[in-house]
Design a protein around this motif. Structure first.
Motif, short mmCIF file in Angstrom:
data_model
loop_
_atom_site.label_atom_id
_atom_site.label_comp_id
_atom_site.label_asym_id
_atom_site.label_seq_id
_atom_site.Cartn_x
_atom_site.Cartn_y
_atom_site.Cartn_z
N PRO A 196 0.81 -1.13 -0.02
CA PRO A 196 0.09 0.11 0.00
C PRO A 196 0.83 1.38 -0.01
CG PRO A 196 0.08 -1.00 2.08
CD PRO A 196 0.79 -1.91 1.38
N ALA A 197 2.12 1.17 0.19
CA ALA A 197 3.13 2.42 0.20
C ALA A 197 4.44 1.79 -0.20
CB ALA A 197 3.19 3.23 1.78
N LEU A 198 5.26 2.84 -0.69
CA LEU A 198 6.67 2.71 -0.69
C LEU A 198 7.55 3.51 -0.20
CD1 LEU A 198 6.90 1.76 -4.61
CD2 LEU A 198 6.93 0.09 -2.83
N PRO A 199 8.88 3.17 0.27
CA PRO A 199 9.80 4.08 0.93
C PRO A 199 10.02 5.05 0.01
CG PRO A 199 10.48 1.87 1.30
CD PRO A 199 9.29 1.64 0.51
N ALA A 222 8.99 18.29 -5.26
CA ALA A 222 7.84 17.40 -4.87
C ALA A 222 8.10 16.14 -4.35
CB ALA A 222 7.13 17.29 -6.46
N LEU A 223 9.30 15.68 -4.70
CA LEU A 223 9.57 14.29 -4.04
C LEU A 223 9.79 14.75 -2.34
CD1 LEU A 223 12.26 12.65 -6.42
CD2 LEU A 223 10.17 11.84 -5.32
N SER A 224 10.24 15.67 -2.22
CA SER A 224 10.57 16.37 -0.85
C SER A 224 9.06 16.15 0.05
CB SER A 224 11.32 17.39 -0.51
OG SER A 224 11.55 17.84 0.53
N ALA A 225 8.25 16.99 -0.49
CA ALA A 225 6.92 17.13 0.03
C ALA A 225 6.25 15.88 0.28
CB ALA A 225 6.08 18.20 -1.02
N LEU A 226 6.60 14.79 -0.46
CA LEU A 226 5.76 13.42 -0.48
C LEU A 226 5.80 12.86 1.11
CD1 LEU A 226 6.51 11.62 -3.68
CD2 LEU A 226 4.35 12.60 -3.02
N PRO A 227 5.08 12.29 1.30
CA PRO A 227 5.18 11.66 2.88
C PRO A 227 5.93 10.47 2.60
CG PRO A 227 3.02 11.20 1.82
CD PRO A 227 3.51 12.15 1.20
N ASN A 228 6.50 10.06 3.87
CA ASN A 228 7.33 8.87 3.86
C ASN A 228 7.02 7.72 4.75
OD1 ASN A 228 9.39 6.95 3.29
ND2 ASN A 228 10.88 7.91 4.59
N PRO A 229 6.20 6.57 4.27
CA PRO A 229 6.21 6.21 2.87
C PRO A 229 5.30 6.84 2.00
CG PRO A 229 5.22 4.44 4.42
CD PRO A 229 5.53 5.63 5.43
N VAL A 230 5.56 6.44 0.95
CA VAL A 230 4.51 7.26 -0.19
C VAL A 230 3.45 6.45 -0.48
CG1 VAL A 230 4.37 8.09 -2.62
CG2 VAL A 230 6.70 8.47 -1.37
N PRO A 231 2.21 6.74 -0.20
CA PRO A 231 0.83 6.00 -0.46
C PRO A 231 0.92 5.58 -1.76
CG PRO A 231 0.41 7.95 0.68
CD PRO A 231 1.80 8.17 0.12
N ILE A 232 0.47 4.32 -2.12
CA ILE A 232 0.47 3.76 -3.67
C ILE A 232 -1.07 3.45 -3.98
CG2 ILE A 232 1.25 2.08 -5.44
CD1 ILE A 232 3.45 4.28 -4.49
N ALA A 233 -1.47 3.89 -4.99
CA ALA A 233 -2.76 3.15 -5.32
C ALA A 233 -2.65 2.50 -6.88
CB ALA A 233 -3.69 4.22 -5.47
N TYR A 234 -3.44 1.31 -7.06
CA TYR A 234 -3.59 0.82 -8.28
C TYR A 234 -4.61 0.94 -9.13
CZ TYR A 234 0.32 -1.21 -5.38
OH TYR A 234 1.21 -1.44 -4.78
N SER A 263 0.20 4.07 -9.02
CA SER A 263 0.22 5.38 -9.13
C SER A 263 0.18 5.91 -7.46
CB SER A 263 -0.81 5.94 -9.92
OG SER A 263 -2.14 5.50 -8.98
N THR A 264 0.55 7.25 -7.74
CA THR A 264 0.36 8.22 -6.40
C THR A 264 0.01 9.55 -6.55
OG1 THR A 264 1.64 8.64 -4.48
CG2 THR A 264 2.83 9.04 -6.42
N THR A 265 -0.21 10.28 -5.69
CA THR A 265 -0.53 11.74 -5.99
C THR A 265 0.41 12.54 -5.76
OG1 THR A 265 -2.98 11.31 -5.08
CG2 THR A 265 -2.22 13.59 -5.25
N VAL A 266 0.73 13.16 -6.71
CA VAL A 266 1.78 14.50 -6.65
C VAL A 266 1.41 15.89 -6.86
CG1 VAL A 266 4.09 15.11 -7.65
CG2 VAL A 266 3.70 12.80 -7.68
N GLY A 267 1.35 16.66 -5.80
CA GLY A 267 0.72 17.85 -6.02
C GLY A 267 -0.62 17.96 -6.41
N ASP A 268 -1.33 17.10 -5.82
CA ASP A 268 -2.83 16.89 -5.79
C ASP A 268 -3.19 16.35 -7.46
OD1 ASP A 268 -3.44 18.00 -3.48
OD2 ASP A 268 -3.38 20.10 -4.32
N GLU A 269 -2.19 15.78 -7.96
CA GLU A 269 -2.33 15.42 -9.30
C GLU A 269 -2.17 13.72 -9.24
OE1 GLU A 269 -3.40 16.46 -12.19
OE2 GLU A 269 -3.45 18.59 -11.88
N PRO A 270 -3.08 12.82 -9.75
CA PRO A 270 -2.95 11.59 -9.56
C PRO A 270 -1.89 11.08 -10.64
CG PRO A 270 -5.36 11.92 -9.64
CD PRO A 270 -4.48 13.17 -9.98
#
Length: 348
Positions: A196-199, A222-234, A263-270
């Motif tokens: 469900p998430a990746l480092p 954008a990478l810096s602003a991502l949470p850790n771990p990064v939520p992943i959707a499919y 996929s993930t959300t980057v800056g409110d963009e899937p």
């Protein structure tokens, strides 16, 4: 046998023939188009796959994380396990073989035996939520329009089926239908092994291997602003093309392309990152021939029940009645010896 008795027999036989023709055309023929309660059919496919190598990803070997061009074979068995009036419970079991690895998937549907659409299941039966949609079969004499809908088990979504014309398969006329699906994956069996998430460090390392859109969005900021771990959707993306026999509804040929994308959300963009798995396969030539032969046999039976037998019975009944009418309207002259002589009285 007296003339009256002979006429009665002819009328009785004609009425029986008409009754039998009616039963064949309006009872036996419709029953023959229903999904048989002994349905048990296996279709074989061949193609190739692209798979995410979880071990390579785990060790940070992102350059070799995706393995493509893997030969695969696919076995799909459709089996009616029980019938309840006009409802059939159908098990749709698909196994994908990649070398020594096998990926089984079993789905159960409640189908209307006439329309092949999903319907309410019998009590205590757990089935896929395919109500009102096709999933495993088309009906005979399928409509040449866009009126059908399809249930996709990967995403548990119902989408339109697009009619795209006609073609020939094994010498038989087929309707061609195209199904396109793009929706979040909801099949629990597919989601269970997926993280469900990746480092964040792994997403950062993956960036050079991603598509241009993902690379453009995954800037250092954008990478810096991502949470850790990064939520992943499919996301599930599928395209199916089915070649359906016009008379019997048998799928003589079929091609399938099915991809699961992380996929993930980057800056409110899937944002799509990379495919997790991708399978592309079609019915083998041997199975196409076998399905064509099955369509020939089923089509002959339907022709006999729907057209030939009722017409022959009605024609025989009509000939009997015509013969009877001709015999009744025939009036032979009286014998010459019984005719009175000219000027002779007929009384004493």
């Amino acid at each position: 046998m007296s003339a009256h008795r002979s006429s009665t027999v002819l009328i009785t036989v004609a009425v029986v023939l008409v009754a039998v023709a009616t039963v064949v055309r309006f009872v036996l023929a419709p029953n023959a188009t229903k999904l048989p309660d002994d349905t048990d059919q296996t279709v074989h496919y061949a193609g190739e796959a692209m798979m995410l190598d979880s071990k390579a990803l785990q060790f940070g070997d992102t350059a070799h994380a995706l393995k493509s061009g893997i030969p695969i074979t696919v076995d799909r068995r459709l089996q009616v396990t029980s019938t309840h009036g006009d409802t059939a419970v159908l098990k749709d079991a698909t196994t994908i073989h990649l070398g020594k690895q096998s990926l089984p998937s079993v789905k159960t549907y409640a189908l209307d035996r006439e329309s092949r659409r999903g319907t309410s299941p019998p009590a205590s039966k757990s089935v896929e939520p395919s109500r009102g949609a096709l999933s495993s079969a088309f009906p005979p004499d399928a409509a040449q329009d866009n009126s059908y809908r399809y249930y996709d088990s990967l995403t548990r979504s119902i989408v339109p089926i697009r009619y795209t014309g006609t073609a020939k398969r094994e010498g038989r006329a087929v309707n061609v239908y195209t199904i396109t699906v793009s929706a979040p994956v909801k099949d629990p069996a597919v989601l269970k092994p997926l993280p469900p998430a990746l480092p964040k460090r792994l997403v950062t390392k993956l960036r050079p291997e991603l598509g241009s859109t993902a690379r453009a969005r995954l800037t250092p900021a954008a990478l810096s602003a991502l949470p850790n771990p990064v939520p992943i959707a499919y996301q599930g993306r599928s395209t199916l093309v089915a070649y359906i026999d016009q008379q019997t509804g048998i799928a003589i040929d079929q091609t399938v392309s099915r991809t699961v994308v992380a996929s993930t959300t980057v800056g409110d963009e899937p944002t799509s990152l990379m495919p997790v798995s991708s399978f592309t396969f079609g019915v083998t030539p041997a199975s196409v021939r076998e399905l064509g032969d099955k369509a020939d046999s089923a089509g002959l039976l339907l022709t006999l029940l729907t057209d030939v037998t009722p017409l022959v019975l009605l024609a025989v009944a009509a000939l009997l009645l015509i013969h009877l009418l001709q015999r009744r309207t025939r009036r032979p002259d009286a014998p010459a010896s019984q005719k009175p002589a000219l000027g002779e009285s007929t009384t004493t």
